[in-house]
Design an enzyme around this catalytic site. Structure first.
Site, PDB file in Angstrom:
ATOM      1  CE1 TYR A 164       2.320   3.717  10.183  1.00  0.00           C
ATOM      2  CE2 TYR A 164       1.337   3.820  12.159  1.00  0.00           C
ATOM      3  CZ  TYR A 164       1.604   4.202  10.830  1.00  0.00           C
ATOM      4  OH  TYR A 164       0.898   5.251  10.569  1.00  0.00           O
ATOM      5  CE  LYS A 168       3.833   7.004  10.750  1.00  0.00           C
ATOM      6  NZ  LYS A 168       4.280   7.809   9.574  1.00  0.00           N
TER       7      LYS A 168
HETATM    8  P1  NAI Z   1      -2.534   7.097   2.607  1.00  0.00           P
HETATM    9  O1  NAI Z   1      -2.011   5.622   1.946  1.00  0.00           O
HETATM   10  O2  NAI Z   1      -3.756   7.428   1.932  1.00  0.00           O
HETATM   11  O3  NAI Z   1      -1.451   7.922   1.991  1.00  0.00           O
HETATM   12  C1  NAI Z   1      -0.053   7.536   2.106  1.00  0.00           C
HETATM   13  C2  NAI Z   1       0.385   7.981   0.597  1.00  0.00           C
HETATM   14  O4  NAI Z   1       1.725   7.723   0.691  1.00  0.00           O
HETATM   15  C3  NAI Z   1      -0.030   7.249  -0.448  1.00  0.00           C
HETATM   16  O5  NAI Z   1      -0.677   8.145  -1.366  1.00  0.00           O
HETATM   17  C4  NAI Z   1       0.944   6.228  -0.783  1.00  0.00           C
HETATM   18  O6  NAI Z   1       1.068   6.123  -2.453  1.00  0.00           O
HETATM   19  C5  NAI Z   1       2.136   7.246  -0.466  1.00  0.00           C
HETATM   20  N1  NAI Z   1       3.337   6.534  -0.444  1.00  0.00           N
HETATM   21  C6  NAI Z   1       3.581   5.129  -0.003  1.00  0.00           C
HETATM   22  N2  NAI Z   1       5.208   4.986  -0.049  1.00  0.00           N
HETATM   23  C7  NAI Z   1       5.525   5.934  -0.791  1.00  0.00           C
HETATM   24  C8  NAI Z   1       7.072   6.252  -0.856  1.00  0.00           C
HETATM   25  N3  NAI Z   1       7.838   5.397  -0.904  1.00  0.00           N
HETATM   26  N4  NAI Z   1       7.336   7.345  -1.695  1.00  0.00           N
HETATM   27  C9  NAI Z   1       6.112   8.331  -1.977  1.00  0.00           C
HETATM   28  N5  NAI Z   1       5.012   8.286  -1.566  1.00  0.00           N
HETATM   29  C10 NAI Z   1       4.725   7.067  -0.989  1.00  0.00           C
HETATM   30  O7  NAI Z   1      -2.687   6.960   3.982  1.00  0.00           O
HETATM   31  P2  NAI Z   1      -2.943   8.213   4.956  1.00  0.00           P
HETATM   32  O8  NAI Z   1      -3.668   7.651   5.990  1.00  0.00           O
HETATM   33  O9  NAI Z   1      -3.246   9.366   4.343  1.00  0.00           O
HETATM   34  O10 NAI Z   1      -1.460   8.389   5.570  1.00  0.00           O
HETATM   35  C11 NAI Z   1      -0.682   9.542   5.613  1.00  0.00           C
HETATM   36  C12 NAI Z   1       0.367   9.549   6.599  1.00  0.00           C
HETATM   37  O11 NAI Z   1      -0.258   9.598   7.952  1.00  0.00           O
HETATM   38  C13 NAI Z   1       1.135   8.168   6.821  1.00  0.00           C
HETATM   39  O12 NAI Z   1       2.532   8.396   7.036  1.00  0.00           O
HETATM   40  C14 NAI Z   1       0.681   7.453   7.861  1.00  0.00           C
HETATM   41  O13 NAI Z   1       1.380   6.488   8.334  1.00  0.00           O
HETATM   42  C15 NAI Z   1       0.186   8.481   8.817  1.00  0.00           C
HETATM   43  N6  NAI Z   1      -1.032   8.160   9.312  1.00  0.00           N
HETATM   44  C16 NAI Z   1      -2.195   8.122   9.127  1.00  0.00           C
HETATM   45  C17 NAI Z   1      -3.171   7.620  10.152  1.00  0.00           C
HETATM   46  C18 NAI Z   1      -4.520   7.618   9.795  1.00  0.00           C
HETATM   47  O14 NAI Z   1      -5.307   7.614  10.499  1.00  0.00           O
HETATM   48  N7  NAI Z   1      -4.800   7.828   8.350  1.00  0.00           N
HETATM   49  C19 NAI Z   1      -2.993   7.521  11.460  1.00  0.00           C
HETATM   50  C20 NAI Z   1      -1.475   7.804  12.034  1.00  0.00           C
HETATM   51  C21 NAI Z   1      -0.424   8.084  11.002  1.00  0.00           C
END
Ligand code: NAI
Length: 865
Positions: A164, A168
């Site tokens: 990851y 990132k």
């Molecule tokens: P989340 O899991 O709620 O949102 C990620 C979304 O991406 C999900 O709805 C999922 O269905 C969708 N997804 C996954 N694979 C996919 C694909 N191949 N094509 C289209 N959609 C896909 O998680 P969150 O926390 O909202 O994460 C959003 C972004 O923020 C991510 O990139 C995550 O890595 C990043 N992030 C989040 C952090 C946090 O504290 N929540 C910390 C650092 C980064």
């Protein structure tokens, strides 16, 4: 809201917008007028499965709130389809928020290829695919905003997130390059590293924290970065839980070696402290800024070489921080004892070196090395070494020493020392030579001492650098020495010298330490032998053995001396002012000091007095307070304005000041009394003290009696007469002020105040040169003077010899003159203008030593007028 940031008419893609952060962004864009493509694969948090439900639900929410949105169920890996969906639904594309993501957290040890690849594919490959498909549209329309979603795990690293973190930080680099490429086309690209409560974090963060870290705290930054009015480009932001901040790179000033030399791992090790020191840092923001120190280094040209001990490029010419020091009579006398002076405690030549109350008390000139030594010791003690020098003191041997005095050392002084690395020589395998120059200035800013210390640094050479002069010079001639001094060095001499010099190296005191260094027992300090040698040469070669003729000494330390050895100093006069010498240890017949010479001054140099009205120089600003000349002028004012003040004094006093030297006469024998510079009458008593002590005495900071008993004030002649100087207390600050004003106002005035009547002299051109010049042509006047006369003119000083017999007038001295006439320059002018020699004599302004009868002929000088 009048200035609400709106997205009306803009088309926005948010990937992974079915939940968490993506959903929050999509809702905000929708609420602010954007047409939103809500993309989500609808799978699990670990990249498993798919469904349309998540995207549909968010589209519904946006529409319910009155916004416009369409769903996209494709994986970000098929980015072109998502972009196509935007174009199909809304006919254009303005903003891409790459947000979709999954987690496959596992320690690297247990990580599978699938874990690695899948994370890469969704985050990196997915962001690439969507942006790649969008890019031509954004470029062509010359407008676009792109946001990448990175993570603190990538910036800082985090256990179990190798895949990851790779992905990132990969996105950050990706965004940075797009920012550079897109800038000209109006496409701006930024990166966020968010923290938010979502299904990705609910497994790792406590429940309350997940709730508190509302994704809605992140979306406002995304919205701002994607707004047309925001010009931020290539930025990286940490955001979440109410916090918004920007990151940048910070780089240490680092260490630079010039190219063209070998740089070894040892070089890097020895520079490590500097390489990692953020004390002086910079923040490069582009490839150009990043390259700057490297390009600058290439432009500096080829290296002079070096190794892990010595970086010649850095060290050569480097200055050490300024150090101050002071010494007094005790230091001077102790030093002399430390180098063997005073073994004959009644010999005047010895006593004057060690007894501060002696009328001729003089510092042994080799003491001039001690303040310099202090600088080096002080720096060493504080761990200060010139930049580019990285060797321990255990490698250092004192190789050569050169010490030069600009004038005899005062009995006490406050000094400021400036030291710099003057030369560096590579002596091959054996070592290197580092020459440190030290300039010591007195309180007036005049250079008093100049030292050059050459240190041999064992094993620190061999970089193929400049070897330096092949020969040290000062080879003794083949003939037998012109003088030899033999002296036994007492067994305790090193113990005495270390205390008197401040060189506390245990090598000279501690038997075990000396053994560890390969010596049978503690050895004598090289500089102690240096002091012995200097004393020997001065005693034999300086006029009357007077140390004040000393100019400089240069020695090479060839071998060590043990306390208890007998030292033999052989010397050869190799020029009127130059003596070559060497020292041997008698028993071993070993040369211990070689290639040595002492230079002498032709006459004892005096401290140059600076004219008060001369243009200010940086080194010695014009004194803002009163000078001793002002005080004497004020005494003149007192005497002339308060007749009777000197009535009961009845004596003439001479004040002989040192540092700077000046002589003043206060004559209160008759009349109102007068003050004049120079010795205008033969005084009843002479007070000798430093200028500074005199000033302290006049301003009440020092007590005359204490100065006297402390040896700082010497009184010769009628000591009781000095008691009569009490009247000086009547000089008021107002008088001093007037004297200062007079000094400042008189252009070109000398240190003597212009206004202090009656005797203090105004600035005027010296009369003597023109007068004696005229006299040369006036043979009859020369004849009328009737004998051989020595003229000693004061203020300014001049000496002339007039010989009636030979009919000559010459500058200089004649020991066989029948009479010596001492007269002030202005009184001589008065005499030539028809003044009475008798009156001058009676007023003590004309002094006649020798055949008094000749004095009456002086009035013949009036014929010159
Ligand atoms: P989340 O899991 O709620 O949102 C990620 C979304 O991406 C999900 O709805 C999922 O269905 C969708 N997804 C996954 N694979 C996919 C694909 N191949 N094509 C289209 N959609 C896909 O998680 P969150 O926390 O909202 O994460 C959003 C972004 O923020 C991510 O990139 C995550 O890595 C990043 N992030 C989040 C952090 C946090 O504290 N929540 C910390 C650092 C980064």
């Amino acid at each position: 809201m009048a200035d609400e940031l709106r997205f009306d008419g803009r088309v926005v893609i948010v990937t992974g917008a079915g939940g968490g952060l993506g959903r929050s962004h999509a809702l905000l864009f929708g609420a602010r007028g954007a047409k939103v493509v809500v993309n989500d694969l609808g799978g699990g948090a670990h990249g498993d499965g798919k469904s349309s439900a998540m995207a549909d639900q968010v589209v519904e929410e946006i529409r319910a709130a009155g916004g416009e949105a369409v769903a996209s169920y494709d994986s970000v890996e098929d980015g072109d389809k998502i972009v196509q969906a935007a174009l199909d639904a809304f006919g254009r594309l303005d903003v891409v928020v790459n947000n979709a993501g999954i987690l496959r957290d596992v320690s690297f040890h247990k990580m599978t290829d699938a874990d690695w690849d899948l994370v890469y594919r969704v985050h990196v490959r997915g962001s690439y695919a969507v942006t790649k498909a969008a890019w031509p549209h954004l470029r062509d329309q010359e407008y676009g905003r792109v946001v990448m979603t990175a993570s603190a795990a990538g910036i800082y690293g985090n256990f179990g997130q190798a895949n990851y973190a790779m992905a990132k930080l990969g996105l950050t680099g990706f965004a940075n390059t797009l920012a550079v490429e897109g800038r000209k086309r109006g496409v701006l690209v930024n990166t966020i590293a968010p923290i938010a409560g979502s299904r990705l974090t609910e497994t790792v963060l406590p429940e309350e924290l997940v709730r508190a870290l509302d994704p809605a705290y992140v979306s406002p930054l995304v919205a701002w970065l994607c707004h047309e009015s925001c010009e931020e480009n290539g930025g990286l932001f940490e955001v979440g839980g109410g916090y918004f901040g920007k990151l940048r790179w910070e780089r240490t000033a680092g260490k630079t070696y010039r190219v063209g030399r070998a740089i070894t791992p040892e070089d890097v090790r020895s520079a490590w402290k500097t390489i990692v020191d953020f004390g002086a840092s910079e923040h490069p923001g582009s490839i150009n800024e990043s390259m700057q120190p490297i390009m600058a280094n290439l432009q500096r040209g080829p290296s002079k070489g070096g190794n892990q001990f010595i970086d010649v490029d850095e060290a050569l010419g480097a200055e050490l921080p300024e150090v101050r020091s002071s010494y007094d009579e005790k230091d001077v006398a102790l030093y002399a004892l430390g180098v063997g002076a005073g073994t004959d405690p009644v010999a005047p030549s010895e006593l004057r070196l060690v007894y501060e109350m002696d009328a001729g008390f003089t510092a042994l000139p080799t003491f001039g090395v001690i303040p310099a030594l202090k600088v080096l010791m002080e720096n060493a003690k504080n761990g200060i070494q010139a930049p580019g020098l990285n060797y321990g003191f255990d490698r250092l041997l004192h190789g050569e020493q050169y010490t030069e005095l600009k004038r005899p050392l005062p009995r006490n002084a406050k000094l400021r020392h400036r030291a710099w690395i003057k030369d560096i020589f590579d002596k091959g395998e054996k070592g290197a030579v580092v020459v440190t120059a030290i300039e010591s200035r007195d309180e007036q800013g005049d250079v008093l001492i100049y030292n050059e210390s050459s240190a041999f640094i064992r094993g620190a050479g061999g970089w193929g650098g400049e070897r330096g002069p092949a020969s040290a010079g000062n080879e003794p001639p083949a003939r037998a020495p012109d003088a030899v001094v033999e002296e036994h060095i007492p067994p305790h001499q090193a113990l005495l010298y270390r205390l008197s010099s401040g060189d506390w190296n245990p090598l000279h005191a501690d038997p075990a330490f000396a053994k560890a260094f390969g010596f049978d027992r503690p050895i004598l300090h090289g500089l102690c032998t240096f002091g012995y040698a200097g004393r020997h040469v001065i005693s034999k070669m300086a006029p009357e053995g007077d140390p004040r003729y000393f100019k400089s000494i240069k020695v090479r330390f060839a071998k060590n001396v043990y306390p208890g050895d007998t030292l033999v100093t052989e010397m050869w006069r190799e020029g009127p002012q130059r003596v070559v010498f060497r020292c041997k240890v008698k028993a071993r017949d070993e040369v211990v000091i070689s290639n040595a010479a002492i230079e002498l001054y032709e006459s004892i140099p005096k401290k140059q007095e600076k004219p008060a009205a001369a243009p200010e120089t940086a080194a010695a600003p014009a004194p803002s307070g009163p000078t001793s000349a002002d005080i004497f002028a004020a005494i003149g004012i007192l005497l002339s304005e308060q007749p009777g003040v000197g009535d009961k004094v009845g004596h003439a006093f001479q004040l002989a000041l040192t540092d700077p030297e000046s002589v003043w006469t206060i004559d209160v024998r008759s009349g109102n009394g007068a003050v004049a510079q120079g010795e205008t009458v033969k005084p009843d008593c002479t007070l000798a003290l430093s200028d500074a002590d005199f000033m302290d005495m006049c301003t009440g900071k020092a007590d005359a009696q204490k100065l006297y008993f402390g040896g700082q004030l010497k009184i010769t002649g009628n000591v009781m007469a000095s008691q009569k100087l009490g009247f000086l207390k009547k000089v008021t600050p107002e008088m001093v002020e007037r004297a200062m004003k007079a000094r400042g106002g008189a252009s070109g005035a000398s240190a003597a105040p212009a206004e202090a009547k009656p005797a203090a002299k105004p600035a005027r051109e010296a009369a003597a040169p023109a007068l004696f010049g005229k006299l040369k042509e006036a043979r009859d006047v020369v004849g009328a003077l009737g004998g051989k006369l020595q003229f000693r003119v004061t203020g300014p000083e001049a000496a002339w010899v007039v010989d009636a017999g030979a009919g000559t007038v010459e500058p200089g001295e004649a020991p066989d003159a029948a009479v010596t006439i001492t007269i002030a320059d202005e009184d001589l002018a008065a005499l030539a203008a028809g003044g009475s020699a008798r009156a001058l004599f009676q007023h003590g302004k004309l002094r006649v030593d020798g055949d008094v009868r000749l004095a009456k002929n002086l009035e013949a000088l009036s014929r010159l007028g």
